[in-house]
Design a protein around this motif. Structure first.
Motif, PDB file in Angstrom:
ATOM      1  N   LYS A  79       0.808  -1.232   0.000  1.00  0.00           N
ATOM      2  CA  LYS A  79       0.000   0.000   0.000  1.00  0.00           C
ATOM      3  C   LYS A  79       0.832   1.269   0.000  1.00  0.00           C
ATOM      4  O   LYS A  79       0.323   2.354   0.232  1.00  0.00           O
ATOM      5  N   VAL A  80       2.148   1.130  -0.250  1.00  0.00           N
ATOM      6  CA  VAL A  80       3.022   2.300  -0.225  1.00  0.00           C
ATOM      7  C   VAL A  80       4.243   2.050  -1.112  1.00  0.00           C
ATOM      8  O   VAL A  80       4.706   0.911  -1.237  1.00  0.00           O
ATOM      9  N   PHE A  81       4.734   3.118  -1.734  1.00  0.00           N
ATOM     10  CA  PHE A  81       5.966   3.037  -2.505  1.00  0.00           C
ATOM     11  C   PHE A  81       7.144   3.148  -1.553  1.00  0.00           C
ATOM     12  O   PHE A  81       7.253   4.109  -0.801  1.00  0.00           O
ATOM     13  N   THR A  82       8.000   2.137  -1.539  1.00  0.00           N
ATOM     14  CA  THR A  82       9.250   2.152  -0.785  1.00  0.00           C
ATOM     15  C   THR A  82      10.329   1.571  -1.688  1.00  0.00           C
ATOM     16  O   THR A  82      10.023   0.806  -2.606  1.00  0.00           O
ATOM     17  N   PRO A  83      11.577   1.902  -1.458  1.00  0.00           N
ATOM     18  CA  PRO A  83      12.635   1.350  -2.297  1.00  0.00           C
ATOM     19  C   PRO A  83      12.693  -0.180  -2.195  1.00  0.00           C
ATOM     20  O   PRO A  83      12.499  -0.746  -1.120  1.00  0.00           O
ATOM     21  N   ILE A  84      12.946  -0.807  -3.341  1.00  0.00           N
ATOM     22  CA  ILE A  84      13.148  -2.260  -3.396  1.00  0.00           C
ATOM     23  C   ILE A  84      14.319  -2.531  -4.329  1.00  0.00           C
ATOM     24  O   ILE A  84      14.690  -1.683  -5.142  1.00  0.00           O
ATOM     25  N   ALA A  85      14.901  -3.704  -4.199  1.00  0.00           N
ATOM     26  CA  ALA A  85      15.981  -4.130  -5.086  1.00  0.00           C
ATOM     27  C   ALA A  85      15.730  -5.571  -5.500  1.00  0.00           C
ATOM     28  O   ALA A  85      15.385  -6.414  -4.661  1.00  0.00           O
ATOM     29  N   THR A  86      15.893  -5.846  -6.773  1.00  0.00           N
ATOM     30  CA  THR A  86      15.718  -7.205  -7.286  1.00  0.00           C
ATOM     31  C   THR A  86      16.884  -8.067  -6.818  1.00  0.00           C
ATOM     32  O   THR A  86      18.030  -7.790  -7.144  1.00  0.00           O
ATOM     33  N   LEU A  87      16.593  -9.091  -6.037  1.00  0.00           N
ATOM     34  CA  LEU A  87      17.626 -10.036  -5.600  1.00  0.00           C
ATOM     35  C   LEU A  87      17.711 -11.235  -6.533  1.00  0.00           C
ATOM     36  O   LEU A  87      18.792 -11.704  -6.859  1.00  0.00           O
ATOM     37  N   ASP A  88      16.551 -11.744  -6.932  1.00  0.00           N
ATOM     38  CA  ASP A  88      16.514 -12.925  -7.788  1.00  0.00           C
ATOM     39  C   ASP A  88      15.265 -12.840  -8.654  1.00  0.00           C
ATOM     40  O   ASP A  88      14.170 -12.614  -8.140  1.00  0.00           O
ATOM     41  N   ALA A 133       5.673 -17.181 -20.702  1.00  0.00           N
ATOM     42  CA  ALA A 133       6.726 -17.444 -19.712  1.00  0.00           C
ATOM     43  C   ALA A 133       6.117 -17.460 -18.320  1.00  0.00           C
ATOM     44  O   ALA A 133       5.073 -16.848 -18.072  1.00  0.00           O
ATOM     45  N   THR A 134       6.785 -18.153 -17.420  1.00  0.00           N
ATOM     46  CA  THR A 134       6.456 -18.091 -15.999  1.00  0.00           C
ATOM     47  C   THR A 134       7.643 -17.447 -15.298  1.00  0.00           C
ATOM     48  O   THR A 134       8.760 -17.456 -15.817  1.00  0.00           O
ATOM     49  N   MET A 135       7.388 -16.869 -14.117  1.00  0.00           N
ATOM     50  CA  MET A 135       8.479 -16.220 -13.400  1.00  0.00           C
ATOM     51  C   MET A 135       8.282 -16.326 -11.905  1.00  0.00           C
ATOM     52  O   MET A 135       7.177 -16.530 -11.420  1.00  0.00           O
ATOM     53  N   ALA A 136       9.409 -16.209 -11.191  1.00  0.00           N
ATOM     54  CA  ALA A 136       9.408 -16.143  -9.728  1.00  0.00           C
ATOM     55  C   ALA A 136      10.536 -15.204  -9.340  1.00  0.00           C
ATOM     56  O   ALA A 136      11.573 -15.154 -10.007  1.00  0.00           O
ATOM     57  N   GLY A 137      10.318 -14.451  -8.272  1.00  0.00           N
ATOM     58  CA  GLY A 137      11.349 -13.512  -7.871  1.00  0.00           C
ATOM     59  C   GLY A 137      11.335 -13.205  -6.391  1.00  0.00           C
ATOM     60  O   GLY A 137      10.338 -13.438  -5.694  1.00  0.00           O
ATOM     61  N   VAL A 138      12.471 -12.683  -5.932  1.00  0.00           N
ATOM     62  CA  VAL A 138      12.629 -12.222  -4.553  1.00  0.00           C
ATOM     63  C   VAL A 138      13.214 -10.821  -4.623  1.00  0.00           C
ATOM     64  O   VAL A 138      14.191 -10.581  -5.340  1.00  0.00           O
TER      65      VAL A 138
END
Length: 150
Positions: A79-88, A133-138
């Protein structure tokens, strides 16, 4: 979440994100969203082809589509924009998209912990039961800027 901010709105946010940078250049468009998922569209364009003789979107823009839909699903769920980083981010291609067809990326944020968000989704060209395609991420979630005391 800051009490004076409205909840994150995927449709409104994408309008802002697509005014700048890579998402804007790709021309990503809002498609739909639900409680914990967001679907974005990558319109077919000839300059995004993977091979000259096949009128099919290249894999790179599809990965970018799924990455952006992942972030949007996390922000929408939180419910809010916060910084994120793609790990996987793992993308498994099932088949090429249909020729001259847009591709939609539908991503669900199914779990959020103190420092990570987990997503899964598909890219499809109109039929979610027959994914491209299918995808999964962290993703690492960052609630505080480590460079400041805020």
């Amino acid at each position: 979440m800051a009490k004076d901010l409205p909840p994150f709105d995927p449709k409104q946010a994408l309008q802002f994100f697509c005014q700048h940078g890579h998402s804007g250049w790709l021309g990503l468009q809002y498609s739909d969203h639900g409680e914990d998922w967001v679907e974005l569209e990558l319109p077919w364009r000839e300059d995004l082809l993977g091979e000259e003789d096949r009128h099919v979107l290249a894999s790179g823009p599809i990965v970018s589509l799924l990455d952006m839909a992942s972030g949007m699903s996390i922000w929408h769920t939180k419910k809010v924009f916060t910084p994120i980083a793609t790990l996987d981010l793992r993308v498994d291609y099932q088949r090429p998209a249909k020729e001259r067809s847009s591709v939609l990326g539908r991503v669900e944020c199914y779990r959020i912990t103190r420092s990570a968000a987990f997503v899964r989704g598909i890219a499809h060209d109109g039929n979610r039961s027959d994914p491209v395609a299918t995808m999964a991420g962290v993703f690492m979630t960052i609630d505080k800027d480590p460079r400041s005391d805020r």
